[in-house]
Design a protein around this motif. Structure first.
Motif, PDB file in Angstrom:
ATOM      1  N   LEU A   1       0.817  -1.206   0.000  1.00 29.70           N
ATOM      2  CA  LEU A   1       0.000   0.000   0.000  1.00 29.70           C
ATOM      3  C   LEU A   1       0.854   1.261   0.000  1.00 29.70           C
ATOM      4  CD1 LEU A   1      -2.692   1.523   0.273  1.00 29.70           C
ATOM      5  CD2 LEU A   1      -2.571   1.111   2.747  1.00 29.70           C
ATOM      6  N   ASP A   2       1.870   1.333   0.882  1.00 36.45           N
ATOM      7  CA  ASP A   2       2.663   2.561   0.982  1.00 36.45           C
ATOM      8  C   ASP A   2       3.416   2.849  -0.314  1.00 36.45           C
ATOM      9  OD1 ASP A   2       4.346   0.406   1.321  1.00 36.45           O
ATOM     10  OD2 ASP A   2       5.445   1.246   3.023  1.00 36.45           O
ATOM     11  N   ARG A   3       3.962   1.807  -0.930  1.00 32.20           N
ATOM     12  CA  ARG A   3       4.721   2.015  -2.166  1.00 32.20           C
ATOM     13  C   ARG A   3       3.805   2.366  -3.332  1.00 32.20           C
ATOM     14  NH1 ARG A   3       8.666  -3.169  -0.988  1.00 32.20           N
ATOM     15  NH2 ARG A   3       9.961  -2.123   0.604  1.00 32.20           N
ATOM     16  N   PHE A   4       2.637   1.775  -3.363  1.00 33.48           N
ATOM     17  CA  PHE A   4       1.670   2.105  -4.406  1.00 33.48           C
ATOM     18  C   PHE A   4       1.275   3.577  -4.329  1.00 33.48           C
ATOM     19  CE2 PHE A   4      -2.782   2.785  -5.564  1.00 33.48           C
ATOM     20  CZ  PHE A   4      -2.774   2.390  -6.897  1.00 33.48           C
ATOM     21  N   LEU A   5       0.942   4.054  -3.132  1.00 34.83           N
ATOM     22  CA  LEU A   5       0.531   5.448  -2.973  1.00 34.83           C
ATOM     23  C   LEU A   5       1.652   6.408  -3.336  1.00 34.83           C
ATOM     24  CD1 LEU A   5      -1.575   5.340   0.314  1.00 34.83           C
ATOM     25  CD2 LEU A   5      -2.415   5.663  -2.011  1.00 34.83           C
ATOM     26  N   SER A   6       2.879   6.083  -2.953  1.00 33.59           N
ATOM     27  CA  SER A   6       3.990   6.992  -3.236  1.00 33.59           C
ATOM     28  C   SER A   6       4.243   7.132  -4.732  1.00 33.59           C
ATOM     29  CB  SER A   6       5.265   6.514  -2.527  1.00 33.59           C
ATOM     30  OG  SER A   6       5.735   5.314  -3.101  1.00 33.59           O
ATOM     31  N   LYS A   7       3.883   6.106  -5.507  1.00 36.09           N
ATOM     32  CA  LYS A   7       4.064   6.169  -6.957  1.00 36.09           C
ATOM     33  C   LYS A   7       2.865   6.771  -7.673  1.00 36.09           C
ATOM     34  CE  LYS A   7       5.042   1.790  -7.470  1.00 36.09           C
ATOM     35  NZ  LYS A   7       5.393   0.504  -8.125  1.00 36.09           N
TER      36      LYS A   7
ATOM     37  N   LEU B   1       3.379  12.734  -3.003  1.00 40.03           N
ATOM     38  CA  LEU B   1       3.316  11.875  -1.824  1.00 40.03           C
ATOM     39  C   LEU B   1       4.499  10.917  -1.852  1.00 40.03           C
ATOM     40  CD1 LEU B   1       1.278  11.610   0.545  1.00 40.03           C
ATOM     41  CD2 LEU B   1       0.337   9.633  -0.642  1.00 40.03           C
ATOM     42  N   GLY B   2       5.574  11.297  -1.177  1.00 38.89           N
ATOM     43  CA  GLY B   2       6.739  10.432  -1.081  1.00 38.89           C
ATOM     44  C   GLY B   2       6.465   9.254  -0.162  1.00 38.89           C
ATOM     45  N   LEU B   3       7.408   8.317  -0.124  1.00 34.47           N
ATOM     46  CA  LEU B   3       7.210   7.090   0.639  1.00 34.47           C
ATOM     47  C   LEU B   3       7.034   7.376   2.134  1.00 34.47           C
ATOM     48  CD1 LEU B   3       6.997   4.042   0.396  1.00 34.47           C
ATOM     49  CD2 LEU B   3       9.487   3.906   0.641  1.00 34.47           C
ATOM     50  N   GLU B   4       7.861   8.250   2.693  1.00 38.01           N
ATOM     51  CA  GLU B   4       7.765   8.557   4.129  1.00 38.01           C
ATOM     52  C   GLU B   4       6.448   9.229   4.465  1.00 38.01           C
ATOM     53  OE1 GLU B   4      11.077  10.658   5.675  1.00 38.01           O
ATOM     54  OE2 GLU B   4      12.558   9.135   5.075  1.00 38.01           O
ATOM     55  N   ARG B   5       6.025  10.158   3.596  1.00 39.42           N
ATOM     56  CA  ARG B   5       4.764  10.858   3.861  1.00 39.42           C
ATOM     57  C   ARG B   5       3.576   9.907   3.698  1.00 39.42           C
ATOM     58  NH1 ARG B   5       2.039  15.521   0.584  1.00 39.42           N
ATOM     59  NH2 ARG B   5       0.582  16.329   2.111  1.00 39.42           N
ATOM     60  N   ALA B   6       3.653   8.991   2.726  1.00 42.21           N
ATOM     61  CA  ALA B   6       2.590   8.003   2.561  1.00 42.21           C
ATOM     62  C   ALA B   6       2.460   7.146   3.813  1.00 42.21           C
ATOM     63  CB  ALA B   6       2.875   7.135   1.337  1.00 42.21           C
ATOM     64  N   ARG B   7       3.597   6.716   4.359  1.00 43.34           N
ATOM     65  CA  ARG B   7       3.566   5.899   5.569  1.00 43.34           C
ATOM     66  C   ARG B   7       3.002   6.669   6.750  1.00 43.34           C
ATOM     67  NH1 ARG B   7       9.603   3.332   4.630  1.00 43.34           N
ATOM     68  NH2 ARG B   7       8.975   1.712   3.136  1.00 43.34           N
ATOM     69  N   ALA B   8       3.365   7.959   6.847  1.00 40.14           N
ATOM     70  CA  ALA B   8       2.857   8.773   7.951  1.00 40.14           C
ATOM     71  C   ALA B   8       1.342   8.923   7.876  1.00 40.14           C
ATOM     72  CB  ALA B   8       3.536  10.142   7.953  1.00 40.14           C
ATOM     73  N   LEU B   9       0.816   9.132   6.680  1.00 43.16           N
ATOM     74  CA  LEU B   9      -0.632   9.256   6.519  1.00 43.16           C
ATOM     75  C   LEU B   9      -1.335   7.939   6.842  1.00 43.16           C
ATOM     76  CD1 LEU B   9      -0.950  11.395   3.248  1.00 43.16           C
ATOM     77  CD2 LEU B   9      -1.445  12.116   5.588  1.00 43.16           C
ATOM     78  N   ILE B  10      -0.756   6.840   6.413  1.00 38.84           N
ATOM     79  CA  ILE B  10      -1.353   5.527   6.717  1.00 38.84           C
ATOM     80  C   ILE B  10      -1.364   5.290   8.224  1.00 38.84           C
ATOM     81  CG2 ILE B  10      -1.076   3.022   6.444  1.00 38.84           C
ATOM     82  CD1 ILE B  10       0.225   3.681   3.681  1.00 38.84           C
TER      83      ILE B  10
END
Length: 306
Positions: free
Chosen positions: A17-23, A28-37
């Motif tokens: 999920l985190d890598r999909f959102l970042s792409k 939405l970079g990977l770190e920010r995607a993880r923070a939102l999740i």
């Protein structure tokens, strides 16, 4: 909060999920995607998720993105920026000479001034304009900024796909041919890390075309058509071709720095006079021109005998 829905294509089955959102989500970079999740702002079927969740394809992701954070450390003190174009996706300004594009300490920057003078902006979670291309501190003229992550991604693609036309005016020492093309390798100078050069082997290429617009005694006004946008490119290629930019303190020959027109100008003689790019809202072409600043006009007057 800004609400967004993202449909997962079937071919993304098995992706985290985190890598999909970042792409898939601009800005939405990977770190920010993880923070939102982790904060519970990402849901599938109304339920909170983990960053490591494997997608099965076909589901819909609901995403809540917070309002952009203010950037209090960025100075908003400085001149009013002349705006050449402004819409919901991007702003194009006529950058004054002597101001850096991005913040450096407490000094005025185009980013800080624009954020204060022409809000709103929401790029990478901050209330700051998105920087896709740059001009040197001393260079004046057309400079575009994105208002949103989506606009920043679209503008970057336009540059990468060569759908942006950038033209410059510059004053150079010498008498170059009426028109020409300069192309070759481009890399940082191994002898001086502040400088770039075309005289070392490199996989990176730099290319530009030029045309003489006006001739003077041992000087000329050139129109430059940039094919690539390398750091210091115009200054490097013209200098190494034997026609240094007047007033250029880094690449210019002594005669180019001490020339009467360079003294009247007080900086490198480089102005981004025209920018043409596709509109991110209508798809039509946007074309803007930035009038020459007073210091460049003074230099021209000296060259013309005024």
């Amino acid at each position: 909060m800004a609400h967004q829905k993202v449909q997962v294509p079937r071919e993304s089955a098995g992706e985290r999920l985190d890598r999909f959102l970042s792409k898939q989500v601009p800005g939405l970079g990977l770190e920010r995607a993880r923070a939102l999740i982790d904060s519970g702002a990402v849901r599938i079927r109304g339920k909170k998720c983990q960053a490591t969740r494997k997608l099965w394809g076909g589901e819909e992701i609901e995403l809540e993105r917070p309002e952009p954070r203010a950037a209090p450390q960025v100075s908003a003190e400085g001149p009013v920026l002349p705006v050449l174009h402004d819409d919901a996706a991007l702003v194009i300004v006529n950058k004054p000479p002597g101001i850096v594009v991005e913040p450096e300490g407490r000094a005025a920057s185009v980013v800080g001034l624009l954020a204060a003078q022409r809000p709103p902006f929401d790029v990478e979670g901050q209330a700051l304009p998105g920087v896709v291309h740059r001009l040197d501190r001393e260079t004046s003229g057309c400079l575009s900024f994105a208002r949103t992550d989506v606009a920043a991604a679209a503008l970057l693609r336009a540059f990468q796909e060569k759908r942006v036309d950038k033209r410059y005016w510059t004053l150079v020492l010498g008498q170059p041919p009426a028109q020409g093309r300069l192309e070759g390798p481009y890399a940082r100078d191994p002898a001086d890390p502040r400088r770039f050069t075309t005289r070392v082997p490199s996989a990176r290429r730099a290319a530009l075309s030029y045309e003489v617009r006006e001739r003077f005694a041992n000087a000329a006004l050139l129109e430059i058509d940039l094919d690539t946008g390398r750091t210091h490119q115009i200054r490097v290629q013209l200098s190494e071709a034997g026609f240094p930019v007047l007033g250029d303190s880094l690449y210019g020959a002594p005669e180019a720095r001490t020339h009467a027109a360079a003294q009247a100008l007080g900086r490198q003689a480089l102005h981004a006079f025209m920018l043409e790019l596709p509109s991110l809202t209508s798809g039509q072409l946007i074309r803007v021109e930035a009038p020459l600043p007073e210091d460049f006009l003074r230099a021209l007057a000296v060259l013309r005998g005024g």
